[in-house]
Design a protein around this motif. Structure first.
Motif, mmCIF file in Angstrom:
data_model
loop_
_atom_site.group_PDB
_atom_site.id
_atom_site.type_symbol
_atom_site.label_atom_id
_atom_site.label_comp_id
_atom_site.label_asym_id
_atom_site.label_seq_id
_atom_site.Cartn_x
_atom_site.Cartn_y
_atom_site.Cartn_z
ATOM 1 N N ARG A 1 114.900 19.552 -8.866
ATOM 2 C CA ARG A 1 114.380 20.725 -8.145
ATOM 3 C C ARG A 1 112.971 20.463 -7.622
ATOM 4 N N LEU A 2 112.130 19.832 -8.429
ATOM 5 C CA LEU A 2 110.780 19.511 -7.979
ATOM 6 C C LEU A 2 110.801 18.550 -6.800
ATOM 7 N N VAL A 3 111.703 17.580 -6.839
ATOM 8 C CA VAL A 3 111.801 16.618 -5.737
ATOM 9 C C VAL A 3 112.245 17.318 -4.454
ATOM 10 N N VAL A 4 113.263 18.174 -4.561
ATOM 11 C CA VAL A 4 113.784 18.860 -3.371
ATOM 12 C C VAL A 4 112.739 19.805 -2.788
ATOM 13 N N LEU A 5 112.129 20.630 -3.637
ATOM 14 C CA LEU A 5 111.138 21.584 -3.133
ATOM 15 C C LEU A 5 109.878 20.871 -2.644
ATOM 16 N N GLY A 6 109.464 19.838 -3.364
ATOM 17 C CA GLY A 6 108.305 19.078 -2.907
ATOM 18 C C GLY A 6 108.558 18.442 -1.552
ATOM 19 N N GLY A 7 109.762 17.898 -1.379
ATOM 20 C CA GLY A 7 110.111 17.318 -0.087
ATOM 21 C C GLY A 7 110.164 18.356 1.013
ATOM 22 N N SER A 8 110.568 19.587 0.658
ATOM 23 C CA SER A 8 110.634 20.640 1.676
ATOM 24 C C SER A 8 109.250 21.004 2.195
ATOM 25 N N LEU B 1 106.671 18.747 2.182
ATOM 26 C CA LEU B 1 106.171 17.565 2.884
ATOM 27 C C LEU B 1 106.784 17.420 4.267
ATOM 28 N N PHE B 2 108.038 17.841 4.406
ATOM 29 C CA PHE B 2 108.742 17.645 5.675
ATOM 30 C C PHE B 2 109.117 18.979 6.323
ATOM 31 N N PHE B 3 108.258 19.983 6.100
ATOM 32 C CA PHE B 3 108.448 21.279 6.753
ATOM 33 C C PHE B 3 108.189 21.123 8.255
ATOM 34 N N PRO B 4 108.982 21.771 9.130
ATOM 35 C CA PRO B 4 110.078 22.717 8.861
ATOM 36 C C PRO B 4 111.463 22.076 8.858
ATOM 37 N N LEU B 5 111.530 20.764 9.153
ATOM 38 C CA LEU B 5 112.837 20.115 9.244
ATOM 39 C C LEU B 5 113.610 20.231 7.935
ATOM 40 N N ALA B 6 112.925 19.986 6.820
ATOM 41 C CA ALA B 6 113.612 20.019 5.530
ATOM 42 C C ALA B 6 114.153 21.410 5.223
ATOM 43 N N TRP B 7 113.432 22.449 5.608
ATOM 44 C CA TRP B 7 113.899 23.809 5.336
ATOM 45 C C TRP B 7 115.154 24.121 6.143
ATOM 46 N N THR B 8 115.191 23.612 7.365
ATOM 47 C CA THR B 8 116.394 23.808 8.186
ATOM 48 C C THR B 8 117.589 23.102 7.556
ATOM 49 N N VAL B 9 117.366 21.886 7.075
ATOM 50 C CA VAL B 9 118.441 21.132 6.424
ATOM 51 C C VAL B 9 118.917 21.855 5.167
ATOM 52 N N LEU B 10 117.977 22.370 4.374
ATOM 53 C CA LEU B 10 118.349 23.084 3.153
ATOM 54 C C LEU B 10 119.130 24.357 3.466
ATOM 55 N N MET B 11 118.737 25.052 4.521
ATOM 56 C CA MET B 11 119.454 26.265 4.898
ATOM 57 C C MET B 11 120.888 25.936 5.300
ATOM 58 N N LEU B 12 121.062 24.894 6.109
ATOM 59 C CA LEU B 12 122.410 24.490 6.519
ATOM 60 C C LEU B 12 123.224 24.025 5.314
ATOM 61 N N PHE B 13 122.575 23.308 4.405
ATOM 62 C CA PHE B 13 123.260 22.850 3.197
ATOM 63 C C PHE B 13 123.753 24.037 2.381
ATOM 64 N N TYR B 14 122.897 25.051 2.244
ATOM 65 C CA TYR B 14 123.287 26.222 1.453
ATOM 66 C C TYR B 14 124.422 26.988 2.124
ATOM 67 N N LEU B 15 124.383 27.088 3.447
ATOM 68 C CA LEU B 15 125.440 27.808 4.157
ATOM 69 C C LEU B 15 126.801 27.156 3.937
ATOM 70 N N VAL B 16 126.807 25.843 3.769
ATOM 71 C CA VAL B 16 128.068 25.124 3.557
ATOM 72 C C VAL B 16 128.457 25.117 2.084
ATOM 73 N N ALA B 17 127.504 24.749 1.224
ATOM 74 C CA ALA B 17 127.820 24.556 -0.195
ATOM 75 C C ALA B 17 127.627 25.809 -1.033
ATOM 76 N N ARG B 18 126.911 26.797 -0.509
ATOM 77 C CA ARG B 18 126.580 28.024 -1.237
ATOM 78 C C ARG B 18 125.750 27.747 -2.483
ATOM 79 N N GLN B 19 125.125 26.592 -2.527
ATOM 80 C CA GLN B 19 124.216 26.217 -3.598
ATOM 81 C C GLN B 19 123.132 25.326 -3.013
ATOM 82 N N MET B 20 122.055 25.183 -3.769
ATOM 83 C CA MET B 20 121.027 24.228 -3.394
ATOM 84 C C MET B 20 121.393 22.865 -3.970
#
Length: 332
Positions: free
Chosen positions: A299-306, A308-327
């Motif tokens: 969780r620290l790695v994922v959030l830390g990366g989000s 560091l690579f904002f806003p691209l990482a947040w967009t990727v995480l949102m799309l990931f959640y829409l598909v997987a319904r989880q982080m």
């Protein structure tokens, strides 16, 4: 009727200004509004969301109707001269004796203008009569002070009349609005509030984002304070400048991040400070020992990366959640 129409016609521009500001204010206040609703109700309800954004429209209208139009030009009230305060309580009695019914629209308007505030206090904020009246009095006092001080010194003179009678009318309007909310509650009871200590272990993406926003505000505030203290120390102690050279600020930010997003939820059942406020835990299922440690590291790695690579990482995480319904870290 013509008297009322002429009176209301003078506020057309104020209403237009409120409508123009409403979308901007709504966007700016979206995250605080969502945080409040999650905290109060434990979930998002359509009626609560709609009523809250209507409350924002009302607040924009309250500001525009009482403070707009602002002074402009080289001369006029607020620019080259001021309007004296009216500090005589119940001066409306002599005004009515002198001017007759033409004074009534202004009085009624001041009462009606604050009725929605009392209604919001009673229905949306769930305040009692005394606190609703205090809220109305405080809001009215701030408005009158702004009018009587040239918007707190922005303009050299008062550009509207600061009237003590308005405090009476406005407070009465707030109390009347609260009473209306009370009567409505007897016919249509408000929704149930979240239970004390209620926490969800299956938070949606929006709730996660609101919690992270609250955590980010907290981390930014803490980092700002610590950086200020470090800067003062660097100038105050011998060899202080050498101690705080290099990437100490990055290290400090990383430490604050680990504490807020790692240590605190580890010790509090998965709830970060922001998560606790919006009644969520990041632990979607029970984990123990090394399994739980691996989850928090991921969780620290994922959030830390989000960050560091904002806003691209947040967009990727949102799309990931829409598909997987989880982080991603929920799969650990």
């Amino acid at each position: 009727m013509q008297l009322v129409q002429r009176f209301l016609a003078g506020y057309t521009d104020n209403f237009r200004a409120a409508l123009a500001l409403w979308p901007l204010a709504s966007v700016a206040l979206t995250l605080p509004i969502l945080a409040y609703l999650y905290h109060r109700d434990g979930r998002l309800k359509f009626a609560s969301v709609v009523s809250t954004y209507l409350a924002v429209l009302y607040l924009m209208g309250l500001g525009c109707f009482t403070l707009y139009p602002l002074p402009e030009g080289p001369s006029g009230p607020g620019v080259s001269y001021g309007i004296p305060w009216q500090l005589n309580p119940f001066a409306f009695v002599s005004d009515f004796a002198r001017e007759g019914v033409s004074t009534l629209p202004q009085i009624v308007f001041n009462v009606v203008l604050f009725m929605p505030l009392g209604f919001i206090a009673g229905r949306l904020l769930r305040l009692g009569a005394a606190r609703s009246a205090a809220l109305g009095l405080a809001a009215s006092f701030v408005i009158e002070a702004a009018q009587g001080t040239g918007l707190f010194g922005i303009y050299p003179y008062a550009y509207r009349t600061a009237d003590v009678d308005d405090l009476i009318y406005n407070t009465a309007g707030a109390v009347l609005g609260w009473w209306c909310a009370l009567q409505l509650g007897r016919v249509l009871p408000p929704g149930a509030l979240a239970a004390e200590g209620e926490v969800t272990h299956r938070p949606g993406f929006v709730r996660r984002c609101v919690a992270l926003w609250l955590d980010t505000v907290l981390m930014g505030t803490v980092l700002l304070v610590l950086a200020a203290v470090a800067s003062v120390a660097a100038w105050s102690i011998p060899a202080g400048e050498r101690l705080f050279q290099g990437g100490w600020l990055v290290v400090l930010a990383a430490a604050v991040f680990v504490v807020v997003e790692g240590v605190v939820p580890w010790m509090r059942g998965g709830s970060t400070p922001g998560g606790r406020f919006v009644r969520m835990s990041c632990e979607t299922r029970e984990r123990t020992g090394a399994h739980r440690l691996a989850f928090y590291l991921a969780r620290l790695v994922v959030l830390g990366g989000s960050f560091l690579f904002f806003p691209l990482a947040w967009t990727v995480l949102m799309l990931f959640y829409l598909v997987a319904r989880q982080m991603p870290y929920d799969f650990v």
